[in-house]
Design an enzyme around this catalytic site. Structure first.
Site, PDB file in Angstrom:
ATOM      1  N   ILE A 151      -2.812 -12.803   2.142  1.00 55.61           N
ATOM      2  CA  ILE A 151      -1.378 -12.653   1.849  1.00 55.61           C
ATOM      3  C   ILE A 151      -0.856 -11.406   2.563  1.00 55.61           C
ATOM      4  CG2 ILE A 151       0.360 -12.403   0.031  1.00 55.61           C
ATOM      5  CD1 ILE A 151      -1.752 -13.606  -1.922  1.00 55.61           C
ATOM      6  N   ARG A 152      -0.070 -11.607   3.590  1.00 56.76           N
ATOM      7  CA  ARG A 152       0.397 -10.478   4.427  1.00 56.76           C
ATOM      8  C   ARG A 152      -0.746  -9.489   4.650  1.00 56.76           C
ATOM      9  NH1 ARG A 152       3.952 -10.954   0.613  1.00 56.76           N
ATOM     10  NH2 ARG A 152       3.532  -8.894  -0.245  1.00 56.76           N
ATOM     11  N   HIS A 204      -8.257 -12.148  -0.961  1.00 55.93           N
ATOM     12  CA  HIS A 204      -8.132 -11.976  -2.424  1.00 55.93           C
ATOM     13  C   HIS A 204      -9.048 -12.928  -3.198  1.00 55.93           C
ATOM     14  CE1 HIS A 204      -4.360  -9.561  -2.392  1.00 55.93           C
ATOM     15  NE2 HIS A 204      -4.135 -10.207  -1.267  1.00 55.93           N
ATOM     16  N   SER A 209       0.802  -1.229   0.000  1.00 57.55           N
ATOM     17  CA  SER A 209       0.000   0.000   0.000  1.00 57.55           C
ATOM     18  C   SER A 209       0.836   1.280   0.000  1.00 57.55           C
ATOM     19  CB  SER A 209      -0.969  -0.018   1.188  1.00 57.55           C
ATOM     20  OG  SER A 209      -0.282  -0.272   2.387  1.00 57.55           O
ATOM     21  N   GLU A 267      -9.910 -12.703  -6.143  1.00 60.39           N
ATOM     22  CA  GLU A 267      -9.412 -12.816  -7.533  1.00 60.39           C
ATOM     23  C   GLU A 267      -8.401 -13.952  -7.686  1.00 60.39           C
ATOM     24  OE1 GLU A 267      -8.397 -10.672  -5.352  1.00 60.39           O
ATOM     25  OE2 GLU A 267      -6.289 -10.149  -5.649  1.00 60.39           O
ATOM     26  N   CYS A 316      -7.176  -6.208   0.124  1.00 57.98           N
ATOM     27  CA  CYS A 316      -5.901  -6.222   0.856  1.00 57.98           C
ATOM     28  C   CYS A 316      -5.237  -4.841   0.866  1.00 57.98           C
ATOM     29  CB  CYS A 316      -5.012  -7.311   0.275  1.00 57.98           C
ATOM     30  SG  CYS A 316      -3.800  -7.921   1.437  1.00 57.98           S
TER      31      CYS A 316
HETATM   32  N1  GLN Z   1       1.037  -6.071   3.453  1.00 51.71           N
HETATM   33  C1  GLN Z   1       0.610  -5.241   2.354  1.00 51.71           C
HETATM   34  C2  GLN Z   1       0.519  -3.784   2.799  1.00 51.71           C
HETATM   35  O1  GLN Z   1       0.619  -3.495   3.935  1.00 51.71           O
HETATM   36  C3  GLN Z   1      -0.702  -5.732   1.783  1.00 51.71           C
HETATM   37  C4  GLN Z   1      -0.561  -7.128   1.219  1.00 51.71           C
HETATM   38  C5  GLN Z   1      -1.425  -7.463   0.052  1.00 51.71           C
HETATM   39  O2  GLN Z   1      -2.042  -6.601  -0.588  1.00 51.71           O
HETATM   40  N2  GLN Z   1      -1.440  -8.729  -0.312  1.00 51.71           N
HETATM   41  O3  GLN Z   1       0.348  -2.915   2.018  1.00 51.71           O
END
Ligand code: GLN
Length: 198
Positions: free
Chosen positions: A134-135, A170, A48, A172, A78
């Site tokens: 994912i994170r 996600h 981000s 997608e 996300c």
């Molecule tokens: N960890 C990312 C962030 O803080 C987001 C991860 C993602 O979009 N898969 O921006």
């Protein structure tokens, strides 16, 4: 119906394919002019801070923010959720700042920073669908106008506020189309149509 997908990072092609599989048109958004005539916008995942920086460099941040405030339907997955939040835990900076949520980045920590689970989501699917994290961030605070769509282990991972939809996960990256279908329905709602402003 034409949906724009912000093309900076993340699953751009995957979002486009899902939208097209549901019979709508989908285009990549790279610059200001690409926003013309879209009925909805998807902000994919990625990092981000980097996406926010590029949005500013391309002079996209404020025009995008204005369109969302005027009613353009938008879905952040996300990192997209982080971009839309009015507050980011432990950080001073925010980006589009349009949704009354406080998000915590990388909320699941490093050890289990990516995982997959399944859940039914009220109002969207009675059958469990795969949820890919994912994170991922989750939401740690919401304003009155926010409707919580799903909690995972007590943490908010999907929510909607008027024309703004966010998911920590996600859709997608799965074969399931139900979340994309839900977003297209949001884009179809006459009360938040942006026909005259986009
Ligand atoms: N960890 C990312 C962030 O803080 C987001 C991860 C993602 O979009 N898969 O921006």
């Amino acid at each position: 119906m034409k949906i724009g997908v912000l093309s900076i990072q993340g699953g751009v092609r995957e979002h486009i394919n899902h939208v097209k599989a549901l019979g709508a048109d989908a285009v990549e958004i790279k610059k200001l002019e690409d926003l013309q005539g879209i009925d909805g916008l998807i902000l994919p995942g990625g990092e981000s801070t980097a996406i926010g920086k590029i949005l500013r460099e391309r002079n996209l941040l404020n025009p995008l923010k204005e369109k969302i405030i005027l009613g353009l339907p938008v879905w952040g997955t996300c990192a997209g959720m982080i971009l839309l939040a009015k507050e980011i835990d432990s950080e001073d900076i925010t980006h589009l700042s349009v949704m009354d949520i406080k998000v915590r980045r990388n909320a699941y920590g490093r050890q289990i920073d990516s995982f997959e689970t399944e859940a039914a989501i009220e109002g969207i699917t009675q059958e469990p669908i795969p949820l890919v994290f994912i994170r991922a961030p989750y939401i740690v605070g919401v304003g009155d106008k926010v409707k919580i769509l799903h909690k995972l282990n007590g943490n908010i991972v999907a929510a909607v506020q008027d024309n703004i939809l966010v998911t920590s996960f996600h859709p997608e990256l799965t074969k399931d189309l139900k979340f994309h279908k839900y977003f297209l329905e949001l884009c179809n709602k006459p009360n938040i149509s942006c026909t005259n402003i986009c």
